[in-house]
Design a protein around this motif. Structure first.
Motif, PDB file in Angstrom:
ATOM      1  N   CYS A 100       8.635  20.189 -19.697  1.00 25.65           N
ATOM      2  CA  CYS A 100       7.299  19.689 -20.058  1.00 25.65           C
ATOM      3  C   CYS A 100       7.040  19.736 -21.547  1.00 25.65           C
ATOM      4  O   CYS A 100       6.080  19.134 -22.008  1.00 25.65           O
ATOM      5  N   VAL A 101       7.911  20.366 -22.321  1.00 26.65           N
ATOM      6  CA  VAL A 101       7.759  20.285 -23.775  1.00 26.65           C
ATOM      7  C   VAL A 101       7.825  18.820 -24.224  1.00 26.65           C
ATOM      8  O   VAL A 101       7.197  18.434 -25.204  1.00 26.65           O
ATOM      9  N   PRO A 132      16.857  10.044 -19.267  1.00 25.76           N
ATOM     10  CA  PRO A 132      17.367   9.736 -20.609  1.00 25.76           C
ATOM     11  C   PRO A 132      18.850   9.388 -20.564  1.00 25.76           C
ATOM     12  O   PRO A 132      19.597   9.897 -19.731  1.00 25.76           O
ATOM     13  N   ARG A 133      19.263   8.514 -21.479  1.00 34.82           N
ATOM     14  CA  ARG A 133      20.656   8.056 -21.441  1.00 34.82           C
ATOM     15  C   ARG A 133      21.626   9.120 -21.904  1.00 34.82           C
ATOM     16  O   ARG A 133      22.734   9.213 -21.425  1.00 34.82           O
ATOM     17  N   ILE A 158      10.915  22.498 -34.234  1.00 32.95           N
ATOM     18  CA  ILE A 158       9.696  21.702 -34.042  1.00 32.95           C
ATOM     19  C   ILE A 158       9.290  21.037 -35.363  1.00 32.95           C
ATOM     20  O   ILE A 158       9.013  19.836 -35.410  1.00 32.95           O
ATOM     21  N   ALA A 159       9.289  21.834 -36.427  1.00 25.86           N
ATOM     22  CA  ALA A 159       8.814  21.321 -37.717  1.00 25.86           C
ATOM     23  C   ALA A 159       9.694  20.189 -38.234  1.00 25.86           C
ATOM     24  O   ALA A 159       9.211  19.270 -38.897  1.00 25.86           O
ATOM     25  N   ALA A 160      10.980  20.233 -37.895  1.00 28.41           N
ATOM     26  CA  ALA A 160      11.889  19.181 -38.367  1.00 28.41           C
ATOM     27  C   ALA A 160      11.727  17.894 -37.557  1.00 28.41           C
ATOM     28  O   ALA A 160      12.303  16.862 -37.897  1.00 28.41           O
ATOM     29  N   GLY A 161      10.959  17.961 -36.489  1.00 32.97           N
ATOM     30  CA  GLY A 161      10.747  16.758 -35.688  1.00 32.97           C
ATOM     31  C   GLY A 161      11.921  16.407 -34.797  1.00 32.97           C
ATOM     32  O   GLY A 161      12.160  15.235 -34.494  1.00 32.97           O
ATOM     33  N   CYS A 162      12.660  17.415 -34.341  1.00 27.88           N
ATOM     34  CA  CYS A 162      13.816  17.152 -33.460  1.00 27.88           C
ATOM     35  C   CYS A 162      13.390  16.666 -32.073  1.00 27.88           C
ATOM     36  O   CYS A 162      14.192  16.123 -31.339  1.00 27.88           O
ATOM     37  N   GLN A 163      12.122  16.886 -31.706  1.00 27.31           N
ATOM     38  CA  GLN A 163      11.594  16.465 -30.412  1.00 27.31           C
ATOM     39  C   GLN A 163      12.461  16.894 -29.239  1.00 27.31           C
ATOM     40  O   GLN A 163      12.941  16.061 -28.461  1.00 27.31           O
ATOM     41  N   GLU A 214      21.355  18.180 -35.891  1.00 26.81           N
ATOM     42  CA  GLU A 214      20.324  18.803 -36.703  1.00 26.81           C
ATOM     43  C   GLU A 214      19.794  20.080 -36.030  1.00 26.81           C
ATOM     44  O   GLU A 214      19.589  21.099 -36.690  1.00 26.81           O
ATOM     45  N   ARG A 228       1.833  27.313 -30.914  1.00 30.94           N
ATOM     46  CA  ARG A 228       3.254  27.478 -31.190  1.00 30.94           C
ATOM     47  C   ARG A 228       3.538  28.294 -32.451  1.00 30.94           C
ATOM     48  O   ARG A 228       4.498  29.040 -32.504  1.00 30.94           O
ATOM     49  N   SER A 229       2.659  28.139 -33.440  1.00 28.65           N
ATOM     50  CA  SER A 229       2.945  28.795 -34.725  1.00 28.65           C
ATOM     51  C   SER A 229       2.877  30.314 -34.631  1.00 28.65           C
ATOM     52  O   SER A 229       3.424  30.998 -35.486  1.00 28.65           O
ATOM     53  N   HIS A 272       9.004  29.261 -22.463  1.00 31.61           N
ATOM     54  CA  HIS A 272       9.107  27.832 -22.753  1.00 31.61           C
ATOM     55  C   HIS A 272       8.638  27.724 -24.204  1.00 31.61           C
ATOM     56  O   HIS A 272       7.485  27.408 -24.496  1.00 31.61           O
ATOM     57  N   ASP A 279       6.579  25.054 -26.062  1.00 35.16           N
ATOM     58  CA  ASP A 279       5.158  24.938 -25.713  1.00 35.16           C
ATOM     59  C   ASP A 279       4.368  26.191 -26.073  1.00 35.16           C
ATOM     60  O   ASP A 279       3.173  26.254 -25.790  1.00 35.16           O
ATOM     61  N   PRO A 307      -0.219  21.350 -39.114  1.00 32.12           N
ATOM     62  CA  PRO A 307       1.110  20.781 -38.844  1.00 32.12           C
ATOM     63  C   PRO A 307       1.960  21.720 -37.985  1.00 32.12           C
ATOM     64  O   PRO A 307       2.748  21.247 -37.167  1.00 32.12           O
ATOM     65  N   GLN A 308       1.777  23.046 -38.134  1.00 38.68           N
ATOM     66  CA  GLN A 308       2.580  24.002 -37.360  1.00 38.68           C
ATOM     67  C   GLN A 308       2.302  23.856 -35.857  1.00 38.68           C
ATOM     68  O   GLN A 308       3.212  23.820 -35.050  1.00 38.68           O
ATOM     69  N   ASP A 309       1.020  23.788 -35.519  1.00 35.91           N
ATOM     70  CA  ASP A 309       0.658  23.701 -34.105  1.00 35.91           C
ATOM     71  C   ASP A 309       0.536  22.253 -33.620  1.00 35.91           C
ATOM     72  O   ASP A 309       0.280  22.005 -32.450  1.00 35.91           O
ATOM     73  N   GLU A 310       0.690  21.306 -34.557  1.00 32.71           N
ATOM     74  CA  GLU A 310       0.571  19.879 -34.217  1.00 32.71           C
ATOM     75  C   GLU A 310      -0.760  19.584 -33.525  1.00 32.71           C
ATOM     76  O   GLU A 310      -0.804  18.914 -32.480  1.00 32.71           O
ATOM     77  N   MET A 365      -0.632  24.056 -26.016  1.00 35.22           N
ATOM     78  CA  MET A 365      -0.114  22.832 -25.406  1.00 35.22           C
ATOM     79  C   MET A 365      -0.381  22.823 -23.902  1.00 35.22           C
ATOM     80  O   MET A 365      -0.539  21.770 -23.305  1.00 35.22           O
ATOM     81  N   LYS A 366      -0.401  23.990 -23.283  1.00 39.61           N
ATOM     82  CA  LYS A 366      -0.599  24.090 -21.841  1.00 39.61           C
ATOM     83  C   LYS A 366      -1.692  25.109 -21.549  1.00 39.61           C
ATOM     84  O   LYS A 366      -1.944  25.997 -22.356  1.00 39.61           O
ATOM     85  N   ARG A 397      -4.176  16.744 -29.852  1.00 37.84           N
ATOM     86  CA  ARG A 397      -2.744  16.909 -30.047  1.00 37.84           C
ATOM     87  C   ARG A 397      -2.223  15.829 -30.985  1.00 37.84           C
ATOM     88  O   ARG A 397      -2.529  14.651 -30.816  1.00 37.84           O
ATOM     89  N   ARG A 454       4.867  13.991 -33.606  1.00 33.89           N
ATOM     90  CA  ARG A 454       5.766  13.671 -34.715  1.00 33.89           C
ATOM     91  C   ARG A 454       5.890  12.160 -34.869  1.00 33.89           C
ATOM     92  O   ARG A 454       6.027  11.447 -33.876  1.00 33.89           O
ATOM     93  N   ARG A 484      11.385   8.784 -36.220  1.00 34.70           N
ATOM     94  CA  ARG A 484      12.174   8.594 -37.441  1.00 34.70           C
ATOM     95  C   ARG A 484      12.515   7.142 -37.694  1.00 34.70           C
ATOM     96  O   ARG A 484      12.606   6.696 -38.809  1.00 34.70           O
ATOM     97  N   GLN A 520      12.591   2.148 -22.774  1.00 29.14           N
ATOM     98  CA  GLN A 520      11.529   3.050 -23.204  1.00 29.14           C
ATOM     99  C   GLN A 520      10.816   2.578 -24.464  1.00 29.14           C
ATOM    100  O   GLN A 520      10.797   3.276 -25.487  1.00 29.14           O
TER     101      GLN A 520
END
Lengths: 443, 443
Positions: A148-149, A211-212, A235-240, A281, A331-332, A357, A360, B96-99, B178-179, B206, B209, B212, B240
């Motif tokens: 769910c993240v 997802p593929r 999270i901060a790097a936007g790796c999603q 990354e 999260r922070s 988790h 989240d 930005p930390q907690d988005e 987030m939850k 919420r 990101r 990219r 998607q």
């Protein structure tokens, strides 16, 4: 009960106390009351009949899925009827075109996921219990899970519900469409209401494309704070990430004792992360503070890594009785929350094994105590109280995904306040004016 | 009104009918009533003062953002006070930390998005009006937008709300996490309730990101059904998309007349799609039925393509008065819904220009009629009635993202049914027992 037994098809009602006892509890130690009986509903009509009878006779009804709850939400009360939905297991429809499924509440969550995967789809919410818990129970608690993240909680997948109200009337909420704003969000209101507003007999659920590509990274750290820092960096790097799970040393030891995963002496924490793009990354960010990083190169390796995480709860149950908690913080402040849990464990000399988790900010500190005790000893409650208050203090919540049930009602007032409580009671009154649905739970 | 004027700081209340008239309507032609006055709230205290006064004096209150609504949800009623939140424009916090961001209701949606982008984040919900509509209005209607095919609607971004209830009491719902599953989902209940349950004075939202890479594909088709088939193919292949917009010939002509986009004579429909990975597959799927496909190679080109889509509504307003509709159907029946709209247009000899958030099955058939008429002529209503019934007939809903307001109340009973209506009224009674909040709207 005789007239209820007569009104239902044969074999639907259990009344032998030796048998009903096992339907009276969930996976908490909360001591159950003695129900009058258990209805094993197989159809919506069974549910309607039961609720009509309960309304006429003012009998409390405790709805129930597989009984895997961790908050006492399905614990029976004295003189109630337990209404089990576990036998309503039909997947009524699965539409790959519309990416939806219409399912009954007794469907096991992982079974729906597998059925969807035959069409390249998935059912995203995946509580750790998803191989044994039901969709109905997941809806009742607004269950979360590992994925769910990225994909949100159960509410984010619920488009519409068929609900039997306390008086036996049938309500259809929501829709089959991806969007819709006709009137108030009754679907969202039922999700997470822990069986206090109505009994869900079918749900229209959103499916997602599988997802593929999925890449999995596992990293070991010499401190929990280093692991938490890696979470923040990812999270901060936007790796999603589509999964970002943290386990502490106590949890890893429990798993290692059971399955021998080759735990290194210096490892204090492990992070398991997945992403749906290149893992480089995320791996690099872990390497900055980790003692060891592995990237899975095959789906089998990835499944093995996730498998370790999914063993966590069972592994802990092997070493003692567990009070599983469920705080969620912004999260922070995840590193701060971890420190506060460690402090509480030390101060009260209690064993706490934490999985999170982490993506989240949702932590499960598991308080482990001696087998054979009827309930957690005072020091466990003292440590738990400290953990709950710390979560609220850090801007968090008592429960990210397990619900309030009976277990957390003592602390509910700290978070909800009198006005929220008044509104909750008002809403309850609209849907269940006699107060027969799962009384004493959630609100 | 004198005591309200006296109770508020100077300059907060407008009573000159020539001035208040412009605050009495939204972007529909629904004829407004005459309000007693307009409160231009600048603080939460102003809102509390206004609602306490309204409760004491039993005066209806019509909350209002920027007045860009398309359903008459902010249309003033006779003898009401219009409560404008447009001057409460503070972004109280952006983490930005907690988005997350904590914002006041008068913040323009695109302004929040821009503020977030300074930190590599975005506010995902983007109704076509997002450069002129406010967060408060978006929350009131549970607004959708172009990006919601991937990121969900406004409700999916709302974590917590600060709400002033009808009697002036202040309610905090939800959370910063987030939850969270403590109690009923009051946040979700307020979102989409069109100002009938309380007045939102702040929202914790919420952020996401920024992706990219984004690739944009534009494709022209010689029939609407070919375009709809490409939509189905794109979804079925699991591309998607993060945006998937469809425009018909009438819409394209309106844009071409205004901005000269070089519309080809044979083009009957255009599809604009975005994805956050390689665009090749999406482009190839379009090429199977399209007469022309372009893939943007620069962000400027992409912005230009999306810009065309965002002009659609204004372009149509140039050619006549518009009744903008908002049906949403299961994605698989999108081609059928388009045919039904075309049939209705032909049968009633009405001009209908359709744009669709095609990835969500959400269509905006815009009924264009002669300027100068006070309201849509009978044939427009007849065609609209046919379109609404067709949407319901296909398993859809009257409104995907605009709300019911006053405009669609006539049809509400077809979708909601008496039990839903009873529950809506019961919930309304809990939050607003005197019925002073936006009476007559939404439910």
């Amino acid at each position: 009960m005789h007239d209820l037994i007569a009104a239902l098809p044969e074999g639907r009602v259990l009344t032998d106390p030796d048998v009903t006892e096992s339907y009276a509890r969930d996976r908490t130690f909360v001591p159950p009351g003695r129900p009058l009986g258990v209805v094993l509903a197989q159809t919506r009509d069974d549910v309607v009949t039961t609720l009509r009878w309960a309304t006429e006779n003012r009998v409390p009804v405790v709805p129930r899925g597989a009984g895997t709850g961790l908050a006492g939400g399905a614990t029976a009360t004295d003189g109630s009827v337990v209404l089990s939905l576990a036998r309503m297991t039909a997947i009524r429809e699965l539409s790959p075109q519309d990416e939806i499924a219409v399912v009954e509440p007794g469907v096991i969550t992982a079974d729906l996921d597998r059925a969807a995967r035959e069409h390249g789809l998935m059912y995203a919410p995946d509580p750790s219990s998803y191989e044994i818990s039901t969709i109905g129970g997941n809806l009742a608690t607004n269950a979360g899970g590992l994925r769910c993240v990225k994909y949100g909680v159960t509410r984010d997948s619920a488009l519409g519900l068929e609900v039997v109200l306390a008086d036996g009337r049938i309500l259809d909420t929501g829709r089959r469409t991806m969007k819709g704003v006709t009137g108030y969000d009754l679907t969202g209101l039922f999700v997470g209401s822990e069986g206090t507003l109505g009994v869900i007999t079918a749900a229209t659920l959103r499916l997602r494309r599988v997802p593929r590509e999925v890449h999995t990274v596992a990293a070991e750290f010499m401190s929990l704070r280093d692991a938490a820092a890696a979470v923040s960096a990812i999270i901060a790097a936007g790796c999603q990430p589509s999964l970002l799970e943290l386990m502490d040393r106590t949890t890893l030891e429990a798993i290692d004792d059971w399955k021998n995963i080759g735990l290194e002496p210096q490892t204090r924490a492990m992070l398991i992360a997945q992403c749906e793009g290149p893992p480089d990354e995320m791996a690099a960010l872990c390497e900055e503070t980790a003692s060891f990083v592995a990237v899975s190169s095959t789906p089998e390796e990835a499944a093995e890594l996730i498998g370790i995480r999914r063993l966590a709860y069972q592994a802990k149950e092997r070493i003692g009785q567990c009070l599983v908690e469920d705080v969620c913080v912004p999260r922070s402040v995840l590193p701060d929350m971890i420190s506060r849990i460690e402090e509480a464990a030390a101060r009260h000399e209690v064993t706490i094994a934490t999985v999170a988790h982490a993506g989240d900010g949702n932590l499960h500190p598991v308080f482990i105590f001696e087998r054979g005790l009827a309930k957690p000893p005072a020091e466990v409650w003292a440590a738990a109280d400290e953990v709950f208050r710390a979560a609220l203090d850090l801007g968090g919540t008592l429960t990210g995904e397990h619900g309030v049930g009976l277990l957390k009602k003592r602390w509910l007032g700290l978070e909800a306040g009198p006005l929220v409580t008044e509104l909750h009671q008002g809403i309850k009154q609209v849907f269940d004016p006699l107060g027969i649905l799962n009384p004493g739970k959630a609100i």
